[in-house]
Design a protein around this motif. Structure first.
Motif, PDB file in Angstrom:
ATOM      1  N   ASP A 166       5.165   9.220  10.675  1.00 36.03           N
ATOM      2  CA  ASP A 166       4.204   8.125  10.474  1.00 36.03           C
ATOM      3  C   ASP A 166       3.403   7.849  11.693  1.00 36.03           C
ATOM      4  O   ASP A 166       2.301   7.624  11.873  1.00 36.03           O
ATOM      5  N   ARG A 208       2.920   6.374  -2.772  1.00 35.37           N
ATOM      6  CA  ARG A 208       3.950   6.960  -3.611  1.00 35.37           C
ATOM      7  C   ARG A 208       3.311   7.364  -5.073  1.00 35.37           C
ATOM      8  O   ARG A 208       4.027   8.407  -5.683  1.00 35.37           O
ATOM      9  N   ARG A 218      -6.012   9.604   2.309  1.00 31.47           N
ATOM     10  CA  ARG A 218      -6.353   8.267   2.892  1.00 31.47           C
ATOM     11  C   ARG A 218      -7.586   7.645   2.625  1.00 31.47           C
ATOM     12  O   ARG A 218      -7.558   6.493   2.289  1.00 31.47           O
ATOM     13  N   ARG A 239       1.124   1.007   6.682  1.00 29.74           N
ATOM     14  CA  ARG A 239       1.248   1.264   8.321  1.00 29.74           C
ATOM     15  C   ARG A 239      -0.032   1.316   9.101  1.00 29.74           C
ATOM     16  O   ARG A 239       0.156   1.132  10.415  1.00 29.74           O
ATOM     17  N   ASP A 240      -1.105   1.177   8.439  1.00 35.85           N
ATOM     18  CA  ASP A 240      -2.624   1.132   8.878  1.00 35.85           C
ATOM     19  C   ASP A 240      -3.387  -0.149   8.551  1.00 35.85           C
ATOM     20  O   ASP A 240      -4.741   0.131   8.659  1.00 35.85           O
ATOM     21  N   ARG A 260       1.133  11.355  13.197  1.00 35.09           N
ATOM     22  CA  ARG A 260       0.103  11.938  12.424  1.00 35.09           C
ATOM     23  C   ARG A 260      -1.197  11.589  12.914  1.00 35.09           C
ATOM     24  O   ARG A 260      -1.439  10.629  13.820  1.00 35.09           O
ATOM     25  N   THR A 314       0.789  -1.132   0.157  1.00 37.28           N
ATOM     26  CA  THR A 314      -0.118   0.065  -0.303  1.00 37.28           C
ATOM     27  C   THR A 314       0.798   1.139  -0.005  1.00 37.28           C
ATOM     28  O   THR A 314       0.266   2.235  -0.191  1.00 37.28           O
ATOM     29  N   ARG A 343      11.153   9.866   9.155  1.00 38.73           N
ATOM     30  CA  ARG A 343      10.014   9.137   8.847  1.00 38.73           C
ATOM     31  C   ARG A 343       9.148   8.469   9.760  1.00 38.73           C
ATOM     32  O   ARG A 343       7.626   8.449   9.619  1.00 38.73           O
TER      33      ARG A 343
END
Ligand code: C5P
Length: 206
Positions: A167, A36, A91, A113-114, A170, A31, A163
């Motif tokens: 990440d 990107r 998102r 990440r999520d 946020r 993802t 980074r």
């Protein structure tokens, strides 16, 4: 069957996810590439990275079938991606596409990440892959050097930490392990050992 794999940059999620997908014959989606691709489209068009509406429009245009890691791996694209990834509208657009992908048969592996916390909170298998910032920076450094490039370890280390802060800090979907995720710390583990551990977790859920 959905396998959710999350973790910070350079923890080894990508390699692990690809191997698991291959092992079980599942579809794989990195993802990070969707963020990107959105960032690259903005950069290519000379559009600003701080306009949420513009970035949202680009996010809706991302074609999941056309994501090419080789074209999207550049450092500047990763930096730009983590900037637009703080925007809720971006998102929402990308998560919708990722959820649609997650329903493919016979099964999917999504890494990011999520995934376990937001994209697929009901995934039966969730693995949070991590490693110390120093180990992750060293792995990235070795990758660049092995590919014949030149790299500055101190700069990479700072970059990894920056980074992580962006990440994890946020407000929308910060990076954190899902409560029911299996924590896999690969700091002192080979890729093969990490794969075998992940495989045994998946096998128990099948
Ligand atoms: O994993 P990768 O470095 O390709 O991801 C680029 C950026 O996209 C990350 O720094 C992160 O900010 C963002 N991202 C995200 N949610 C995901 C995957 C990536 O916010 N599920």
């Amino acid at each position: 069957m959905i396998i959710a794999i999350d973790g910070p940059a350079a923890a080894g999620k990508g390699t692990l996810s690809r191997r698991i997908a291959e092992e079980y014959g599942f579809h794989h989606l990195d993802t990070g590439l969707t963020y990107r691709a959105t960032a690259k489209a903005l950069l290519d068009a000379g559009l600003p990275l701080d306009d949420e509406t513009v970035a949202e429009t680009m996010a809706h245009k991302v074609d999941l079938a056309g994501l090419d890691r080789a074209v999207l791996s550049k450092h500047e694209i990763g930096e730009a991606a983590s900037k637009i990834a703080v925007m809720p509208a971006v998102r929402r657009a990308l998560v919708e596409a990722q959820r649609a992908f997650s329903r493919k048969e016979p099964g999917t592996v999504l890494d990011g990440r999520d995934i376990g916390t937001v994209v697929c909170p009901n995934a039966p298998v969730k693995i949070y892959v991590t490693a110390s910032a120093a180990v992750r920076a060293k792995r990235r450094y070795d990758e660049i050097v092995e590919a014949g490039g030149s790299a500055d370890y101190a700069a990479i280390f700072e970059d990894v930490k920056r980074r992580d802060e962006r990440d994890m800090g946020r407000t929308d979907s910060p990076l954190k392990p899902a409560e029911d995720a299996y924590l896999l710390d690969t700091s002192e583990m080979s890729i093969e050992a990490a794969f075998q551990t992940a495989k045994s977790i998946v096998d128990t859920a099948l």
